[in-house]
Design an enzyme around this catalytic site. Structure first.
Site, PDB file in Angstrom:
ATOM      1  CD  GLU A 121     -11.594 -38.728 -51.978  1.00  0.00           C
ATOM      2  OE1 GLU A 121     -12.109 -39.187 -53.022  1.00  0.00           O
ATOM      3  OE2 GLU A 121     -11.713 -39.282 -50.874  1.00  0.00           O
TER       4      GLU A 121
ATOM      5  CB  CYS B  26     -13.985 -36.621 -59.693  1.00  0.00           C
ATOM      6  SG  CYS B  26     -15.204 -36.541 -58.379  1.00  0.00           S
TER       7      CYS B  26
ATOM      8  N   GLY C 199      -1.829 -34.786 -57.546  1.00  0.00           N
ATOM      9  CA  GLY C 199      -1.967 -35.674 -56.381  1.00  0.00           C
ATOM     10  C   GLY C 199      -0.694 -36.475 -56.126  1.00  0.00           C
TER      11      GLY C 199
ATOM     12  N   GLY D 239      -7.964 -33.307 -56.524  1.00  0.00           N
ATOM     13  CA  GLY D 239      -7.477 -32.694 -57.755  1.00  0.00           C
ATOM     14  C   GLY D 239      -7.027 -33.761 -58.737  1.00  0.00           C
ATOM     15  CB  SER D 240      -5.186 -33.459 -61.892  1.00  0.00           C
ATOM     16  OG  SER D 240      -4.078 -32.752 -61.394  1.00  0.00           O
TER      17      SER D 240
HETATM   18  P1  NAD Z   1      -5.667 -29.545 -60.104  1.00  0.00           P
HETATM   19  O1  NAD Z   1      -4.891 -30.760 -59.776  1.00  0.00           O
HETATM   20  O2  NAD Z   1      -5.212 -28.678 -61.210  1.00  0.00           O
HETATM   21  O3  NAD Z   1      -5.774 -28.585 -58.817  1.00  0.00           O
HETATM   22  C1  NAD Z   1      -6.285 -29.048 -57.597  1.00  0.00           C
HETATM   23  C2  NAD Z   1      -5.720 -28.196 -56.462  1.00  0.00           C
HETATM   24  O4  NAD Z   1      -4.319 -28.460 -56.345  1.00  0.00           O
HETATM   25  C3  NAD Z   1      -5.857 -26.701 -56.675  1.00  0.00           C
HETATM   26  O5  NAD Z   1      -6.208 -26.066 -55.471  1.00  0.00           O
HETATM   27  C4  NAD Z   1      -4.436 -26.300 -57.103  1.00  0.00           C
HETATM   28  O6  NAD Z   1      -4.143 -24.959 -56.844  1.00  0.00           O
HETATM   29  C5  NAD Z   1      -3.620 -27.237 -56.238  1.00  0.00           C
HETATM   30  N1  NAD Z   1      -2.225 -27.449 -56.637  1.00  0.00           N
HETATM   31  C6  NAD Z   1      -1.627 -27.243 -57.815  1.00  0.00           C
HETATM   32  N2  NAD Z   1      -0.298 -27.577 -57.754  1.00  0.00           N
HETATM   33  C7  NAD Z   1      -0.088 -28.024 -56.502  1.00  0.00           C
HETATM   34  C8  NAD Z   1       1.059 -28.515 -55.806  1.00  0.00           C
HETATM   35  N3  NAD Z   1       2.255 -28.621 -56.406  1.00  0.00           N
HETATM   36  N4  NAD Z   1       0.929 -28.892 -54.523  1.00  0.00           N
HETATM   37  C9  NAD Z   1      -0.271 -28.827 -53.897  1.00  0.00           C
HETATM   38  N5  NAD Z   1      -1.387 -28.350 -54.498  1.00  0.00           N
HETATM   39  C10 NAD Z   1      -1.296 -27.956 -55.780  1.00  0.00           C
HETATM   40  O7  NAD Z   1      -7.190 -30.015 -60.359  1.00  0.00           O
HETATM   41  P2  NAD Z   1      -8.430 -29.149 -60.894  1.00  0.00           P
HETATM   42  O8  NAD Z   1      -8.270 -28.869 -62.335  1.00  0.00           O
HETATM   43  O9  NAD Z   1      -8.717 -28.019 -59.973  1.00  0.00           O
HETATM   44  O10 NAD Z   1      -9.612 -30.193 -60.686  1.00  0.00           O
HETATM   45  C11 NAD Z   1      -9.924 -31.204 -61.576  1.00  0.00           C
HETATM   46  C12 NAD Z   1      -9.357 -32.527 -61.125  1.00  0.00           C
HETATM   47  O11 NAD Z   1      -9.793 -32.836 -59.799  1.00  0.00           O
HETATM   48  C13 NAD Z   1      -9.847 -33.682 -61.974  1.00  0.00           C
HETATM   49  O12 NAD Z   1      -8.798 -34.574 -62.200  1.00  0.00           O
HETATM   50  C14 NAD Z   1     -10.927 -34.319 -61.114  1.00  0.00           C
HETATM   51  O13 NAD Z   1     -11.201 -35.665 -61.422  1.00  0.00           O
HETATM   52  C15 NAD Z   1     -10.337 -34.159 -59.765  1.00  0.00           C
HETATM   53  N6  NAD Z   1     -11.362 -34.248 -58.736  1.00  0.00           N
HETATM   54  C16 NAD Z   1     -11.409 -35.392 -57.996  1.00  0.00           C
HETATM   55  C17 NAD Z   1     -12.413 -35.552 -57.064  1.00  0.00           C
HETATM   56  C18 NAD Z   1     -12.500 -36.799 -56.255  1.00  0.00           C
HETATM   57  O14 NAD Z   1     -13.191 -36.768 -55.239  1.00  0.00           O
HETATM   58  N7  NAD Z   1     -11.865 -37.884 -56.626  1.00  0.00           N
HETATM   59  C19 NAD Z   1     -13.354 -34.531 -56.859  1.00  0.00           C
HETATM   60  C20 NAD Z   1     -13.254 -33.364 -57.615  1.00  0.00           C
HETATM   61  C21 NAD Z   1     -12.246 -33.237 -58.558  1.00  0.00           C
END
Ligand code: NAD
Length: 512
Positions: free
Chosen positions: A264, A298, A247, A242-243
């Site tokens: 990631e 990503c 993270g 995620g973001s």
């Molecule tokens: P996000 O961070 O908004 O959400 C990711 C996940 O985290 C979701 O399931 C969300 O519900 C959960 N989440 C939210 N708050 C949380 C908390 N406090 N504790 C634990 N989990 C929580 O990201 P998004 O908008 O779904 O995805 C886009 C982001 O993901 C971009 O920054 C992208 O670069 C990244 N990404 C990285 C990779 C990689 O392999 N490096 C791959 C895909 C996406």
């Protein structure tokens, strides 16, 4: 195929249970999460979100499954994953269609994502016979020193919306052959894809008589379920995608209990195009990297670093490609770019463009929200190219939209300096036919990213390599190579088969 038809293939109704713990949880008296299609903004279906009690059931079932599964020989575990791969082959088209409807990927990319699950299943099957440790030379007579790898436990996998199924499988299939069980919290923007995947996978689990809590599911908000997981001591590993902002929060929670993470996180990937590049390949590679998945990968190419001698010509040709990109319904096979995930993403796109302009950037293409006839509720934008300066603040951020910032360079030192000047470190690319430039880019003073590509796009990794990035991308590695070690615990074993007790480092104890 109509949406209802796709849903019925997976027994999905208007309201669906969002927890699986060997059986599906209830929907009554649960808060409901609505999944909307970014294609036209329409409601697809609702999902019941987990309560704390539901969550407890999920984790208990996952831990119980681990306790049984860890003693199954790894090649036997591999047989289950092989059959899951075969089941996914059968369901590839249906899953791809559901995924495209839910997150707006083009059909070719959606099929590619399911194919990625199949590929990692194949990889995991082979891996199930290769979980090997080292034998090390002991300094003591009649001693043997070696390493063995044991399963780690029930692990938590939290995924992002943009790869709503493949990222789970990168973790889950590898973890399963390692002897772990997996609890999955999918993105709240893609719960239906997750439910369908869990249904397909659990058909096979049941047929095999494998523990029913091997692959569990818990849909709910990040603030609730995500927090419960990251603070849960029963989950020794949290693999989070995620973001960067989320993270960091997850990393902090898991570190507080001295658990393990695979992070990631976001990327801010650049492609360097030198004057020695093969222009045809460079143009296609940059365009794919910047436009695929509507800039929501990503590994999306977000920064383009162009040599001054080819700057004008390259940009002119790139703009021409951008002009001809067919934008619209991703279910139409001729469409190259679908919608952004939601209205918030459109706002971020507009905000980033405004900020870039304020900081002195010049828009050379795009910067427009599109309304497409018949899809008025969808979230479409024009892909955008902005001439920028590496010192601008906005170019250091990952805006999850198709915005490409362009910079000019003269020397390779300058290109690398610009390249490495952002906080993220996921993917990178150089387009050149010059050996010295290519080797410089790949050297210790070159790209600082986890992924470095030559004459191919920053996006579109294969599953065979370890996937992940440095700096704020989090340092995690998933998928191929030896990433499996992250899902196991290493045990160093010393065996004394002699008749004395010699101590290491020549230490003497007592009367000898
Ligand atoms: P996000 O961070 O908004 O959400 C990711 C996940 O985290 C979701 O399931 C969300 O519900 C959960 N989440 C939210 N708050 C949380 C908390 N406090 N504790 C634990 N989990 C929580 O990201 P998004 O908008 O779904 O995805 C886009 C982001 O993901 C971009 O920054 C992208 O670069 C990244 N990404 C990285 C990779 C990689 O392999 N490096 C791959 C895909 C996406």
């Amino acid at each position: 195929m109509k949406v209802e038809e796709i849903l019925s293939r997976f027994d999905l109704g208007p309201v669906n249970p969002g927890t699986f713990y060997g059986e599906w949880g209830p929907t009554e008296d649960r808060r409901l999460l609505t999944s909307f299609s970014p294609i036209d903004g329409s409601e697809i279906a609702k999902v019941a979100m987990a309560t704390k009690e539901d969550y407890e059931k999920v984790i208990e079932a996952t831990v119980k499954a681990y306790e049984e599964w860890r003693m199954v020989p790894p090649p036997k575990r591999g047989e289950l994953i092989r059959a899951i791969g075969d089941e996914l082959r059968k369901e590839k088209e249906n899953l791809a269609r559901l995924l495209a409807v839910e997150v707006g990927k083009t059909m070719t990319e959606a099929r590619g994502e399911i194919q990625e699950m199949i590929d990692i299943a194949d990889f995991a099957v082979g891996l199930s016979r290769q979980l090997y440790g080292l034998t090390i030379a002991s300094e003591r007579p009649h001693h043997r020193l070696y390493e063995q790898w044991h399963p780690l436990g029930a692990i938590g996998v939290i995924t992002a919306f943009n790869f709503p199924s493949a990222v789970w499988s990168w973790n889950a299939f590898i973890a399963a052959v390692c002897g772990d069980s997996v609890a999955w919290k999918p993105s709240s923007q893609a719960p239906l894809t997750a439910i369908a995947v869990i249904k397909v996978v659990n058909r096979v689990v049941e047929r095999f008589g494998a523990p029913r809590g091997l692959f569990t599911l818990v849909v709910g908000s990040g603030r609730e379920v995500g927090e419960w997981m990251s603070t849960d001591k029963r989950l020794p590993l949290i693999s989070f995608t995620g973001s960067v902002a989320t993270g960091k929060r997850v990393a902090e929670n898991v570190a507080k209990r001295l658990g393990r993470t695979i992070l990631e996180l976001g990327g801010n990937n650049a492609a360097i195009v030198t004057k020695h590049a093969d222009m045809k390949i460079a143009l296609k590679g940059v365009a794919f990297g910047a436009l695929a998945t509507t800039g929501q990968r990503c590994t999306t190419t977000r920064r383009l670093i162009l040599h001054e001698d080819i700057y004008d010509e390259f940009l002119e040709k790139l703009v021409e490609i951008y002009r001809n990109v067919k934008i619209g319904n991703p279910l139409d096979e001729s469409v190259l770019m679908g919608p952004l995930i939601d209205e918030k993403a459109v706002e971020s796109y507009l905000k980033a463009i405004e900020k870039a302009k304020e900081e002195g950037g010049r828009v050379i293409y795009g910067a427009e929200v599109l309304k497409i006839e018949g899809l008025e509720g969808g979230h479409y934008v024009l892909p955008t190219i902005i001439e920028a300066h590496p010192d601008m603040e906005i170019v250091k951020e990952e805006t999850f939209a198709p915005i490409l910032y362009v910079f000019k360079f003269r020397t390779m030192e300058e290109a690398i300096r610009i390249h490495n000047s952002v906080p993220q470190g996921l993917s990178s690319a150089i387009f050149t036919t010059d050996l010295r430039e290519e080797e410089y880019f790949l050297s210790a003073v070159g790209s600082d990213c986890g992924i470095a590509n030559v004459n191919t796009s920053t996006a579109g990794a294969e599953i065979g390599g370890a996937f992940g990035g440095e700096k704020e991308t989090g340092g995690g590695r998933e998928s191929g190579s030896d990433a499996w070690k992250g899902y196991m615990r290493r045990q160093t074993v010393t065996i004394n088969w002699g008749e004395d007790l010699p101590l290491a480092q020549g230490v003497k104890f007592g009367g000898d």
